[in-house]
Design a protein around this motif. Structure first.
Motif, PDB file in Angstrom:
ATOM      1  N   GLU A  17     -14.802   7.618  12.268  1.00 16.49           N
ATOM      2  CA  GLU A  17     -14.446   7.485  13.678  1.00 16.49           C
ATOM      3  C   GLU A  17     -15.453   8.192  14.473  1.00 16.49           C
ATOM      4  O   GLU A  17     -15.861   7.636  15.773  1.00 16.49           O
ATOM      5  N   ARG A  18     -16.246   9.130  13.910  1.00 16.32           N
ATOM      6  CA  ARG A  18     -17.317   9.885  14.626  1.00 16.32           C
ATOM      7  C   ARG A  18     -18.440   8.977  14.800  1.00 16.32           C
ATOM      8  O   ARG A  18     -19.127   9.203  15.540  1.00 16.32           O
ATOM      9  N   LEU A  19     -18.899   8.419  13.770  1.00 17.96           N
ATOM     10  CA  LEU A  19     -20.092   7.573  13.760  1.00 17.96           C
ATOM     11  C   LEU A  19     -19.808   5.957  14.165  1.00 17.96           C
ATOM     12  O   LEU A  19     -20.881   5.283  14.283  1.00 17.96           O
ATOM     13  N   LEU A  20     -18.687   5.691  14.510  1.00 21.23           N
ATOM     14  CA  LEU A  20     -18.347   4.347  15.258  1.00 21.23           C
ATOM     15  C   LEU A  20     -18.770   4.129  16.671  1.00 21.23           C
ATOM     16  O   LEU A  20     -18.038   4.291  17.384  1.00 21.23           O
ATOM     17  N   THR A  21     -20.067   4.013  16.916  1.00 18.50           N
ATOM     18  CA  THR A  21     -20.651   4.165  18.373  1.00 18.50           C
ATOM     19  C   THR A  21     -20.753   2.689  18.707  1.00 18.50           C
ATOM     20  O   THR A  21     -20.625   1.748  17.970  1.00 18.50           O
ATOM     21  N   ASP A  22     -21.226   2.702  20.024  1.00 19.80           N
ATOM     22  CA  ASP A  22     -21.390   1.151  20.415  1.00 19.80           C
ATOM     23  C   ASP A  22     -22.466   0.393  20.149  1.00 19.80           C
ATOM     24  O   ASP A  22     -22.353  -0.951  19.902  1.00 19.80           O
ATOM     25  N   ASP A  23     -23.402   0.997  19.248  1.00 17.40           N
ATOM     26  CA  ASP A  23     -24.468   0.299  18.867  1.00 17.40           C
ATOM     27  C   ASP A  23     -24.082  -0.275  17.492  1.00 17.40           C
ATOM     28  O   ASP A  23     -25.092  -0.908  16.583  1.00 17.40           O
TER      29      ASP A  23
END
Length: 413
Positions: free
Chosen positions: A64-70
């Motif tokens: 969840e922390r690593l799931l960014t828009d890129d």
């Protein structure tokens, strides 16, 4: 269970991706349960030129922390620890809720064919078998999953757009008037064509009702402009006119009240509306006429050429002058007649595709007389009039067009 490090190997043929994604960089988030992070290579590069950058999360909290828009795609190991009985897809469902706009791949063991099929059914774009995983397969699966997700999203947007269009069409149809002429011997016909593309309703509006005393009231109007705000204001004015007419208002009193409605409802002081109202006596032989900056109606009496009703005594458009007045003029209709009311969209079209000269009221009058001489009346007359105006213009008219026809025929013995 550890995930093997994908092995780089040369592919003899460059692979292409649907939708032209070849050569664009992608980011893959891998959620797997190996504490050592066996999928440790930072990126993959295949013969197609696609670079897949890899991030690794050991659990859903870290993901969840690593799931960014890129991030373009998520690979989730269905063997993540912590599963409960009957919740083999719990991790996948959590990821699908967490990343609804991302492509998602499921990673399964070779014997989990039913689980893999169920993963696709609940929302994963595809599944990969752990024992068969390599760099070429993984990069291809990621690219195809991303394009499949994009295609799915485009289909959803298209479906939503169609539903909105259908809802708007139903709404606009519901806002068009239903004439209330029960008990009258007058015949009614109307044509309506908005200038806005793919719209059913424009700034033009019309209505016809019969009050309990037998008088038939008709009106047609035009709000300046062509957008949805003008269309909404036209509907408000039409509904207000109907309510005020049934309340017994007529002539100057009615138009003065409509002007106050317009002043309160318009978004800008520059918005105005033209209006033409007629009230036809119960015997059908006389009518009162009020013009508020609107073109005068056309009347065709039995055995005589059509002509315009008098328009010298008209008042200004609604919304222009705060204390304006609109005199009501009495006109004789006769025994057998047709009265055509219209908006300026009908007369502002060009006289021919190669000329800038407008049709105008005189050109419209000549056109209608030709059609009357050919025996046209009612619906056929309006259809021919609007069609010929469009043909002379060389295509669709840019302004809204509304035409209303009331006719009184000889009574049978």
């Amino acid at each position: 269970m550890p995930v093997p490090v994908p092995r780089q190997r040369n592919a003899p043929v460059a692979e292409t991706t649907p939708g032209g994604a070849t050569g664009s960089d992608l980011t893959l988030l891998v959620i797997e349960d190996d504490p050592a992070g066996t999928l440790s290579v930072p990126e993959l590069l295949d013969a197609s030129g696609t670079r897949v950058r890899i991030r690794t999360a050991r659990n859903l909290t870290e993901a969840e922390r690593l799931l960014t828009d890129d991030v373009h795609c998520v690979l989730v190991d269905l063997a993540l620890p912590g599963r409960t009985q009957g919740e083999e897809l719990g991790a996948l469902k959590h990821v699908l809720r967490l990343a609804p706009r991302h492509a998602v791949l499921a990673l399964t063991a070779s014997g989990d064919t039913e689980l893999a099929a169920e993963a696709v059914r609940v929302g994963a774009q595809d599944h990969l078998v752990r024992e068969e995983l390599d760099a070429r397969l993984l990069s291809r699966a990621v690219r195809y999953a991303v394009e499949r997700k994009r295609a799915d999203a485009a289909q959803v947007k298209l479906a939503e757009s169609r539903l909105r269009a259908q809802e708007n069409a139903r709404l606009e149809r519901g806002l068009l008037p239903t004439p209330l002429l029960e008990g009258s011997d007058l015949r009614f016909a109307a044509r309506y064509r908005p200038g806005r593309s793919r719209a059913l309703l424009g700034g033009d509006f019309y209505d016809t009702v019969r009050t309990p005393d037998g008088t038939v009231h008709a009106m047609i109007g035009d709000v300046c402009g062509h957008g949805p705000d003008e269309a909404a204001l036209g509907v408000e004015l039409r509904i207000a006119w109907r309510a005020l007419t049934f309340a017994g208002l007529c002539g100057d009193e009615l138009l003065s009240t409509l002007q106050r409605v317009l002043e309160h409802e318009r978004e800008s002081d520059e918005i105005f509306a033209t209006l033409c109202t007629v009230d036809i006596a119960p015997d059908g032989r006389r009518a009162g006429l009020c013009l508020a900056g609107h073109p005068a109606p056309l009347i065709a009496r039995h055995g005589r050429a059509a002509q315009l009703l008098p328009y010298e005594d008209g008042g200004p458009a609604l919304g222009l002058l705060p204390r304006a007045r609109w005199p009501r003029r009495q006109v004789e209709l006769g025994g057998v007649w047709s009265l055509m009311m219209y908006t300026d969209g009908l007369i502002e079209g060009r006289q021919g595709p190669g000329t800038r000269q407008r049709l105008g009221q005189e050109g419209m009058l000549a056109m209608v007389n030709r059609q009357l001489a050919a025996g046209l009346e009612g619906e056929s007359l309006l259809e021919a009039a609007v069609g010929e105006v469009r043909e002379m213009n060389g295509g669709d008219l840019t302004d809204d067009v509304a035409v209303l026809l009331l006719s009184r025929h000889a009574k049978r013995a």
